[in-house]
Design a protein around this motif. Structure first.
Motif, mmCIF file in Angstrom:
data_model
loop_
_atom_site.group_PDB
_atom_site.id
_atom_site.type_symbol
_atom_site.label_atom_id
_atom_site.label_comp_id
_atom_site.label_asym_id
_atom_site.label_seq_id
_atom_site.Cartn_x
_atom_site.Cartn_y
_atom_site.Cartn_z
ATOM 1 N N GLY A 88 0.798 -1.230 0.000
ATOM 2 C CA GLY A 88 0.000 0.000 0.000
ATOM 3 C C GLY A 88 0.827 1.275 0.000
ATOM 4 N N LEU A 89 2.146 1.139 0.036
ATOM 5 C CA LEU A 89 3.016 2.315 0.055
ATOM 6 C C LEU A 89 3.236 2.860 -1.350
ATOM 7 C CD1 LEU A 89 5.834 1.079 2.502
ATOM 8 C CD2 LEU A 89 3.923 2.604 3.037
ATOM 9 N N PRO A 90 3.564 4.161 -1.469
ATOM 10 C CA PRO A 90 3.953 4.707 -2.775
ATOM 11 C C PRO A 90 5.178 3.967 -3.304
ATOM 12 C CG PRO A 90 3.514 6.477 -1.204
ATOM 13 C CD PRO A 90 3.532 5.190 -0.416
ATOM 14 N N GLU A 91 5.356 4.015 -4.609
ATOM 15 C CA GLU A 91 6.410 3.247 -5.267
ATOM 16 C C GLU A 91 7.797 3.513 -4.675
ATOM 17 O OE1 GLU A 91 8.410 3.723 -9.563
ATOM 18 O OE2 GLU A 91 6.285 3.194 -9.622
ATOM 19 N N ASN A 92 8.147 4.791 -4.471
ATOM 20 C CA ASN A 92 9.478 5.117 -3.952
ATOM 21 C C ASN A 92 9.669 4.617 -2.522
ATOM 22 O OD1 ASN A 92 10.499 6.238 -6.242
ATOM 23 N ND2 ASN A 92 10.344 8.358 -5.569
ATOM 24 N N ASP A 93 8.594 4.643 -1.734
ATOM 25 C CA ASP A 93 8.694 4.146 -0.363
ATOM 26 C C ASP A 93 8.891 2.629 -0.357
ATOM 27 O OD1 ASP A 93 8.405 6.671 0.593
ATOM 28 O OD2 ASP A 93 6.317 6.471 1.236
ATOM 29 N N GLN A 94 8.192 1.935 -1.264
ATOM 30 C CA GLN A 94 8.398 0.486 -1.377
ATOM 31 C C GLN A 94 9.848 0.180 -1.736
ATOM 32 O OE1 GLN A 94 5.641 -1.860 -3.669
ATOM 33 N NE2 GLN A 94 3.960 -0.428 -3.331
ATOM 34 N N LEU A 95 10.378 0.952 -2.682
ATOM 35 C CA LEU A 95 11.754 0.725 -3.116
ATOM 36 C C LEU A 95 12.730 1.004 -1.984
ATOM 37 C CD1 LEU A 95 13.689 0.002 -5.368
ATOM 38 C CD2 LEU A 95 13.601 2.382 -6.150
ATOM 39 N N LEU A 96 12.475 2.056 -1.220
ATOM 40 C CA LEU A 96 13.350 2.402 -0.093
ATOM 41 C C LEU A 96 13.369 1.274 0.935
ATOM 42 C CD1 LEU A 96 15.098 4.491 1.407
ATOM 43 C CD2 LEU A 96 12.988 5.445 2.379
ATOM 44 N N VAL A 97 12.199 0.771 1.292
ATOM 45 C CA VAL A 97 12.105 -0.324 2.261
ATOM 46 C C VAL A 97 12.803 -1.567 1.737
ATOM 47 C CG1 VAL A 97 10.508 -1.923 3.392
ATOM 48 C CG2 VAL A 97 10.001 0.523 3.356
ATOM 49 N N ARG A 98 12.576 -1.878 0.450
ATOM 50 C CA ARG A 98 13.166 -3.081 -0.132
ATOM 51 C C ARG A 98 14.693 -2.993 -0.170
ATOM 52 N NH1 ARG A 98 10.741 -3.384 -5.245
ATOM 53 N NH2 ARG A 98 12.611 -2.706 -6.329
#
Length: 250
Positions: free
Chosen positions: A194-204
């Protein structure tokens, strides 16, 4: 003239990379690491691979071929050219994933059950799982001859996951019992989706593949301090969702 940075920042292209990795791997951890490997490889040497495009075909075709080749490279780096025994393949995708986890990656059987549950590859009870893996006992496993052992004394649950103390979500999960751990991983995955794309990438990048925050920040175009602030806010969101699901340290 192609813009390599714009290409890798495109949500459509990121989705295509994810789709390719999903075709090659069955577990979420492998898929995530495959995506990271492909992105790192595409960005290597000042985007050398992307800049090699000569326009002899559609760029989308060129990119797919490139991503697919890199995914195969990653599979070979991780598993070599090993083949899963045909007797295991006949049992289905869940059995192949189990064999990779326990034989090749040397997870415990209990951990493999958890991963298969989380990835939706096996939905039955643990008792049914123990019965279902019976035929796999007959399959050869040169890398881990004792791979059917149920003994977790050599490392305990999730022993093959990173031991870095920098991932608070992982630390929490390790403290939970099996049932709660599966639930927590599902909440974390739903929150991430459910996170924005950049936030998903940061977490990953930071928590999935252990890139330094500074490196992850550059990938998504943030300063190191801004990325750290964003991670704090994201961790708070994860914590709120976990608490809402009744999950806390035991």
């Amino acid at each position: 003239m192609i813009d390599p940075e714009e290409i890798l920042a495109s949500s459509d292209n990121l989705a295509k990379i994810d789709a390719v990795c999903r075709r090659h791997f069955y577990t979420e951890n492998d898929r995530s690491e495959c995506c990271n490997f492909v992105l790192d490889s595409l960005g290597a040497e000042d985007f050398k691979r992307l800049k090699a495009f000569k326009g002899k075909s559609k760029f989308s075709t060129y990119l797919y071929s490139l991503v697919n080749s890199l995914a195969i490279d990653f599979k070979r780096k991780r598993y070599g050219r090993r083949r899963i025994p045909s007797a295991v393949v006949k049992l289905g995708k869940w059995a192949e994933a189990f064999y990779r986890l326990v034989c090749w990656q040397k997870f415990s059987v209990d951990d493999a059950y958890d991963f298969l549950q989380v990835d939706g590859l096996f939905s039955g009870s643990y008792e049914k799982f123990q019965h279902a893996i019976g035929p796999i006992q007959k399959a050869p496993c040169r890398e881990n001859p004792s791979f059917m052992s149920l003994d977790d004394s050599d490392g305990g649950p999730l022993r093959k996951m990173s031991d870095a103390d920098s991932n608070p979500l992982e630390i929490l999960i390790k403290k939970l019992n099996r049932a709660r751990r599966i639930q927590a991983v599902e909440v974390i995955r739903e929150t991430t989706a459910g996170l924005p794309e950049n936030d998903q990438l940061l977490v990953r990048l930071v928590y999935g593949s252990e890139h330094p925050v500074g490196v992850a920040a550059k990938v998504i175009g943030l300063s190191g301090s801004a990325a750290r602030r964003r991670l704090k806010r994201l961790l708070l969101k994860y914590r709120e969702n976990l608490l809402a699901a009744g999950i806390r340290e035991l």
